[in-house]
Scaffold this motif. Structure first.
Motif, short mmCIF file in Angstrom:
data_model
loop_
_atom_site.label_atom_id
_atom_site.label_comp_id
_atom_site.label_asym_id
_atom_site.label_seq_id
_atom_site.Cartn_x
_atom_site.Cartn_y
_atom_site.Cartn_z
N TYR A 1 -0.34 6.90 6.69
CA TYR A 1 -0.62 7.84 5.80
C TYR A 1 -1.66 8.95 6.18
O TYR A 1 -2.55 8.19 6.44
CB TYR A 1 -0.71 7.40 4.33
CG TYR A 1 0.34 6.89 3.46
CD1 TYR A 1 1.50 7.53 3.14
CD2 TYR A 1 0.21 5.27 3.45
CE1 TYR A 1 2.50 6.55 2.48
CE2 TYR A 1 1.26 4.59 2.87
CZ TYR A 1 2.25 5.32 2.38
OH TYR A 1 3.24 4.76 1.78
N SER A 2 -1.19 10.25 6.28
CA SER A 2 -2.38 11.20 6.76
C SER A 2 -3.05 11.74 5.44
O SER A 2 -2.47 11.86 4.54
CB SER A 2 -1.93 12.13 7.51
OG SER A 2 -2.85 12.99 7.83
N TRP A 3 -4.40 11.71 5.46
CA TRP A 3 -5.02 12.32 4.18
C TRP A 3 -4.71 13.76 3.96
O TRP A 3 -4.89 14.21 2.85
CB TRP A 3 -6.45 12.06 4.34
CG TRP A 3 -7.12 10.76 4.36
CD1 TRP A 3 -7.36 9.88 5.33
CD2 TRP A 3 -7.04 10.03 3.20
NE1 TRP A 3 -7.73 8.64 4.87
CE2 TRP A 3 -7.39 8.66 3.46
CE3 TRP A 3 -6.83 10.28 1.74
CZ2 TRP A 3 -7.60 7.70 2.54
CZ3 TRP A 3 -6.89 9.06 0.91
CH2 TRP A 3 -7.34 7.95 1.35
N LEU A 4 -4.27 14.37 5.36
CA LEU A 4 -4.06 16.05 5.05
C LEU A 4 -2.56 16.34 4.46
O LEU A 4 -2.41 17.59 4.34
CB LEU A 4 -4.45 16.65 6.20
CG LEU A 4 -5.82 16.36 6.58
CD1 LEU A 4 -6.37 17.22 7.97
CD2 LEU A 4 -6.76 16.98 5.67
N THR A 5 -1.61 15.38 4.61
CA THR A 5 -0.30 15.63 4.29
C THR A 5 -0.02 15.62 2.63
O THR A 5 -0.96 15.26 1.87
CB THR A 5 0.71 14.51 4.65
OG1 THR A 5 0.27 13.25 3.98
CG2 THR A 5 0.47 14.25 6.20
N VAL B 1 0.89 -1.10 -0.01
CA VAL B 1 0.11 -0.10 0.07
C VAL B 1 0.79 1.43 -0.10
O VAL B 1 1.77 1.44 1.08
CB VAL B 1 -0.80 0.11 1.23
CG1 VAL B 1 -1.97 1.55 1.34
CG2 VAL B 1 -1.63 -1.11 1.26
N SER B 2 0.70 2.28 -0.86
CA SER B 2 1.36 3.42 -1.15
C SER B 2 0.29 4.55 -1.04
O SER B 2 -0.87 4.17 -1.20
CB SER B 2 2.36 3.44 -2.18
OG SER B 2 1.41 3.32 -3.42
N ALA B 3 1.05 5.71 -1.15
CA ALA B 3 0.08 6.60 -1.24
C ALA B 3 -0.71 6.99 -2.59
O ALA B 3 -1.86 7.34 -2.71
CB ALA B 3 0.81 8.20 -0.96
N PHE C 1 -7.48 2.02 -4.63
CA PHE C 1 -7.21 0.61 -4.70
C PHE C 1 -7.69 -0.02 -6.08
O PHE C 1 -8.20 -1.19 -6.07
CB PHE C 1 -7.63 -0.27 -3.58
CG PHE C 1 -7.04 0.23 -1.91
CD1 PHE C 1 -5.76 -0.33 -1.80
CD2 PHE C 1 -7.69 0.99 -1.19
CE1 PHE C 1 -5.25 0.00 -0.50
CE2 PHE C 1 -7.14 1.41 0.07
CZ PHE C 1 -6.03 0.83 0.29
N GLY C 2 -7.58 0.72 -6.98
CA GLY C 2 -7.94 0.18 -8.17
C GLY C 2 -9.32 0.28 -8.66
O GLY C 2 -9.83 -0.02 -9.66
N ALA C 3 -10.18 1.05 -7.74
CA ALA C 3 -11.60 1.07 -8.14
C ALA C 3 -11.85 2.11 -9.18
O ALA C 3 -12.93 1.76 -10.01
CB ALA C 3 -12.30 1.85 -6.75
N VAL C 4 -11.07 2.65 -9.64
CA VAL C 4 -11.11 3.78 -10.74
C VAL C 4 -11.30 2.91 -11.98
O VAL C 4 -12.18 3.36 -12.82
CB VAL C 4 -9.76 4.64 -11.00
CG1 VAL C 4 -10.15 5.40 -12.23
CG2 VAL C 4 -9.82 5.55 -9.63
#
Length: 149
Positions: A122-126, A38-40, A47-50
């Motif tokens: 991983y923070s969503w705000l970084t 898992v990466s940013a 996770f590939g949903a696109v």
């Protein structure tokens, strides 16, 4: 027009295909989370949903249209309606609403998978990707998925 959409929504949700599509999306996202590191980037691309949402929409939408021809109800709809554009337009609107629902499910499940796989790493705000916060990039990708669908 409103009654047409309500009728199509009723027919759509009384099939098993939309539920199988949502379960397939959750399964594929889980598989992607378990088999790769898992990466940013993987987080903001849900996770590939696109990729999977579009394929699921094609499969579920074609099954939805094919159901009318299999059950010979398309002839009845054409007989009742003056324009075929209305029939096909309402079916496409229902598929579009299903795409929005799948996108929301994917975004919420991304938060769950992030919590389960990497926790607070991983923070969503970084600002990690393109000098933007990860949540901003995620929302841009969600919007792109909706446009692409």
């Amino acid at each position: 027009m409103q009654t047409n959409i309500m009728m199509e929504l009723y027919k759509f949700w009384h099939q098993k295909t939309p539920y199988y599509g949502a379960l397939a999306l959750l399964g594929l996202m889980s598989y992607s989370a378990m088999t790769t590191k898992v990466s940013a980037l993987q987080l903001v691309f849900e996770f590939g949903a696109v990729q999977w949402i579009v394929i699921i929409l094609i499969a579920v939408g074609s099954a939805f249209f094919a159901m009318e021809y299999q059950n010979h109800t398309m002839l009845l709809l054409v007989y009742k309606q003056v324009k075929r554009r209305v029939i096909y337009g309402t079916k496409l609107e229902v598929i579009l609403l299903y795409g929005v629902l799948l996108t929301v499910i994917a975004m919420l499940f991304t938060f769950v998978l992030k919590f389960l796989t990497v926790g607070q790493h991983y923070s969503w705000l970084t600002t990690q990707i393109d000098h933007r916060a990860m949540i901003t990039v995620l929302l841009i990708n969600v919007l792109g998925t909706l446009i692409y669908a």
